[in-house]
Scaffold this active site. Structure first.
Site, PDB file in Angstrom:
ATOM      1  N   HIS A   1      46.498  53.201 -61.924  1.00 12.56           N
ATOM      2  CA  HIS A   1      45.888  52.410 -60.842  1.00 12.56           C
ATOM      3  C   HIS A   1      46.820  51.268 -60.421  1.00 12.56           C
ATOM      4  O   HIS A   1      46.466  50.086 -60.536  1.00 12.56           O
ATOM      5  CB  HIS A   1      44.502  51.886 -61.246  1.00 12.56           C
ATOM      6  CG  HIS A   1      43.628  51.588 -60.061  1.00 12.56           C
ATOM      7  ND1 HIS A   1      42.260  51.719 -60.065  1.00 12.56           N
ATOM      8  CD2 HIS A   1      43.939  51.160 -58.800  1.00 12.56           C
ATOM      9  CE1 HIS A   1      41.774  51.383 -58.886  1.00 12.56           C
ATOM     10  NE2 HIS A   1      42.776  51.035 -58.093  1.00 12.56           N
TER      11      HIS A   1
ATOM     12  N   THR B   1      45.112  58.056 -54.399  1.00 10.10           N
ATOM     13  CA  THR B   1      45.362  56.631 -54.682  1.00 10.10           C
ATOM     14  C   THR B   1      44.155  55.794 -54.232  1.00 10.10           C
ATOM     15  O   THR B   1      44.295  54.595 -54.008  1.00 10.10           O
ATOM     16  CB  THR B   1      46.622  56.133 -53.931  1.00 10.10           C
ATOM     17  OG1 THR B   1      46.510  56.491 -52.558  1.00 10.10           O
ATOM     18  CG2 THR B   1      47.894  56.710 -54.499  1.00 10.10           C
ATOM     19  N   SER B   2      42.982  56.455 -54.069  1.00 11.14           N
ATOM     20  CA  SER B   2      41.826  55.702 -53.552  1.00 11.14           C
ATOM     21  C   SER B   2      40.918  55.271 -54.706  1.00 11.14           C
ATOM     22  O   SER B   2      41.127  54.204 -55.295  1.00 11.14           O
ATOM     23  CB  SER B   2      41.085  56.527 -52.499  1.00 11.14           C
ATOM     24  OG  SER B   2      40.539  57.706 -53.055  1.00 11.14           O
ATOM     25  N   ARG B   3      39.944  56.088 -55.045  1.00 13.20           N
ATOM     26  CA  ARG B   3      39.102  55.843 -56.207  1.00 13.20           C
ATOM     27  C   ARG B   3      38.875  57.189 -56.901  1.00 13.20           C
ATOM     28  O   ARG B   3      38.669  58.210 -56.241  1.00 13.20           O
ATOM     29  CB  ARG B   3      37.739  55.256 -55.795  1.00 13.20           C
ATOM     30  CG  ARG B   3      37.776  53.800 -55.353  1.00 13.20           C
ATOM     31  CD  ARG B   3      38.102  52.846 -56.511  1.00 13.20           C
ATOM     32  NE  ARG B   3      38.089  51.456 -56.082  1.00 13.20           N
ATOM     33  CZ  ARG B   3      39.161  50.781 -55.660  1.00 13.20           C
ATOM     34  NH1 ARG B   3      40.353  51.366 -55.593  1.00 13.20           N
ATOM     35  NH2 ARG B   3      39.057  49.519 -55.318  1.00 13.20           N
TER      36      ARG B   3
ATOM     37  N   GLY C   1      42.296  55.369 -42.380  1.00  9.96           N
ATOM     38  CA  GLY C   1      42.219  53.919 -42.149  1.00  9.96           C
ATOM     39  C   GLY C   1      43.631  53.354 -42.229  1.00  9.96           C
ATOM     40  O   GLY C   1      44.608  54.069 -41.997  1.00  9.96           O
ATOM     41  N   ARG C   2      43.709  52.080 -42.588  1.00  7.50           N
ATOM     42  CA  ARG C   2      45.027  51.427 -42.625  1.00  7.50           C
ATOM     43  C   ARG C   2      46.016  52.174 -43.522  1.00  7.50           C
ATOM     44  O   ARG C   2      47.149  52.453 -43.126  1.00  7.50           O
ATOM     45  CB  ARG C   2      44.867  49.988 -43.144  1.00  7.50           C
ATOM     46  CG  ARG C   2      44.280  49.020 -42.141  1.00  7.50           C
ATOM     47  CD  ARG C   2      44.093  47.657 -42.814  1.00  7.50           C
ATOM     48  NE  ARG C   2      43.074  47.763 -43.848  1.00  7.50           N
ATOM     49  CZ  ARG C   2      41.835  47.307 -43.713  1.00  7.50           C
ATOM     50  NH1 ARG C   2      41.466  46.676 -42.632  1.00  7.50           N
ATOM     51  NH2 ARG C   2      40.952  47.471 -44.691  1.00  7.50           N
ATOM     52  N   ILE C   3      45.574  52.522 -44.749  1.00 12.97           N
ATOM     53  CA  ILE C   3      46.515  53.130 -45.700  1.00 12.97           C
ATOM     54  C   ILE C   3      46.832  54.575 -45.291  1.00 12.97           C
ATOM     55  O   ILE C   3      47.998  54.994 -45.299  1.00 12.97           O
ATOM     56  CB  ILE C   3      45.968  53.041 -47.144  1.00 12.97           C
ATOM     57  CG1 ILE C   3      45.778  51.570 -47.544  1.00 12.97           C
ATOM     58  CG2 ILE C   3      46.923  53.747 -48.114  1.00 12.97           C
ATOM     59  CD1 ILE C   3      45.034  51.350 -48.859  1.00 12.97           C
TER      60      ILE C   3
ATOM     61  N   GLU D   1      38.414  54.517 -66.057  1.00 11.79           N
ATOM     62  CA  GLU D   1      39.681  53.780 -66.224  1.00 11.79           C
ATOM     63  C   GLU D   1      39.511  52.691 -67.270  1.00 11.79           C
ATOM     64  O   GLU D   1      38.515  51.967 -67.209  1.00 11.79           O
ATOM     65  CB  GLU D   1      40.102  53.173 -64.875  1.00 11.79           C
ATOM     66  CG  GLU D   1      40.425  54.244 -63.850  1.00 11.79           C
ATOM     67  CD  GLU D   1      40.805  53.680 -62.471  1.00 11.79           C
ATOM     68  OE1 GLU D   1      40.881  52.450 -62.323  1.00 11.79           O
ATOM     69  OE2 GLU D   1      41.021  54.493 -61.558  1.00 11.79           O
TER      70      GLU D   1
HETATM   71  C1  GLV Z   1      42.847  48.640 -55.435  1.00 10.23           C
HETATM   72  O1  GLV Z   1      42.460  49.697 -55.830  1.00 10.23           O
HETATM   73  C2  GLV Z   1      42.242  47.952 -54.334  1.00 10.23           C
HETATM   74  O2  GLV Z   1      41.140  48.345 -53.923  1.00 10.23           O
HETATM   75  O3  GLV Z   1      42.827  46.972 -53.856  1.00 10.23           O
END
Ligand code: GLV
Length: 335
Positions: A287, A237-239, A157-159, A268
């Site tokens: 996070h 870096t997602s979940r 996706g975007r990221i 978390e």
């Molecule tokens: C951070 O984890 C977000 O979803 O913006």
């Protein structure tokens, strides 16, 4: 005209908060840690809108208590903490803050990738702990090359795409897996579309950029980890829940994969007895994917803009459940 009431579950950057306060009757949870669920329920009783963060669980229990609630404006791109289906059923609008945090989060993924590849955190510790006693040694703190390596992007996706653009500068072979194909990524960046198993077995660096859903929960589990190369690294870096953390720990401990760099965790904050904390081949951040001054200010402003649009009777720019408009049409302008 009565100003709509908004409850904000944490102090958010001033650029957004000020705008919210100018338009709405606003109350903000004053503490650094999240409000307990019972406070959210209590506050929800009287409000027209909630501003939430990803640590606030917003579900049927909250909606049941909130007869006037019309919109939940989340300050995050991910919104797995909100039961959107339930919100939609009740005619409650849900918004998020996509786009503005794309490059910032891709930067962090890249920082983690570089840090784990070149053992930056270990090297820093090495100096501070007084272990640097020989000026230079051919075998000291050897890492892995990033330039020219193979990068596997799960979720383009975007990221994911922003990470791919960075990888091009490092002359990497770029593989990607997603439920949909992204022709622009193939054409512009030269990425190759592969199935998940191929990506896992061929990549030197695997970076995850999918939202958390029923389908992505534990998408990386013990079985999938067995496909990963012994010299490969995983960056998330997602979940946290996208990876089975126990299985990841076992793979790391047994040296079946080279390392992991994680910004997100199944729980978390990560409990201090989580065994991942004992491993040197793991880099951890709390996070902070979108945590830059610029981006957090923009996210807060987007929250305000979504609320303002809604109460002016316009479609909020970042509505995640547009089907809600059939259940409850946009209200008349009330601010
Ligand atoms: C951070 O984890 C977000 O979803 O913006």
């Amino acid at each position: 005209m009565r100003r709509p009431k908004v409850y904000v579950t944490r102090e958010i950057p001033e650029r957004g908060l000020k705008k919210i306060m100018e338009h709405f009757d606003t109350e903000v949870w004053p503490e650094y840690s999240p409000p307990p669920k019972k406070i959210i329920i209590e506050k929800a009783k009287n409000v027209d809108a909630l501003v939430t963060l990803l640590t606030d669980k917003i579900d049927a229990e909250v909606f049941d208590a909130a007869p006037n609630l019309k919109i939940v404006a989340q300050m995050a791109v991910g919104y797995d903490n909100i039961d959107v289906e339930e919100a939609t059923r009740r005619g409650i609008y849900v918004t998020n803050t996509p786009g503005v945090l794309t490059e910032t989060t891709a930067d962090l993924a890249w920082a983690l990738l570089m840090a784990i590849a070149r053992r930056i955190v270990e090297a820093d510790k090495y100096i501070r702990e007084g272990k640097w006693r020989v000026a230079w040694h051919p075998m000291m703190l050897l890492g892995r090359d990033v330039y020219g390596a193979t990068l596997g992007i799960i979720g383009a996706g975007r990221i994911g795409m922003a990470v791919a653009r960075r990888a091009k500068g490092f002359n990497m072979r770029i593989l990607y897996y997603d439920i949909v194909r992204r022709p622009e990524l193939e054409k512009d960046i030269g990425a190759e579309y592969v199935d998940l198993d191929t990506l896992l077995s061929q990549s030197d660096f695997i970076t995850i950029h999918v939202p958390l859903t029923k389908d992505t929960y534990h998408m990386i589990n013990a079985e999938k980890l067995r496909l990963v190369k012994k010299t490969a690294f995983i960056i998330n870096t997602s979940r946290g829940q996208v990876i089975d953390e126990k299985a990841l720990y076992e793979a790391l401990k047994e040296g079946r994969i080279a390392g992991a760099a994680l910004d997100v965790f199944e729980e978390e904050p990560i409990p201090m007895d989580n065994p991942l904390l004992k491993l040197d081949n793991v880099v951890l951040t709390p996070h902070i994917g979108s945590a830059s001054h610029e981006t957090r200010s923009k996210m807060a402003e987007m929250v305000a803009d979504n609320l303002i649009a809604f109460f002016e009777g316009r479609v909020p720019p970042n509505l995640v459940n547009p089907e809600v408009m059939k259940i409850r049409p946009l209200p008349a302008k009330s601010i």
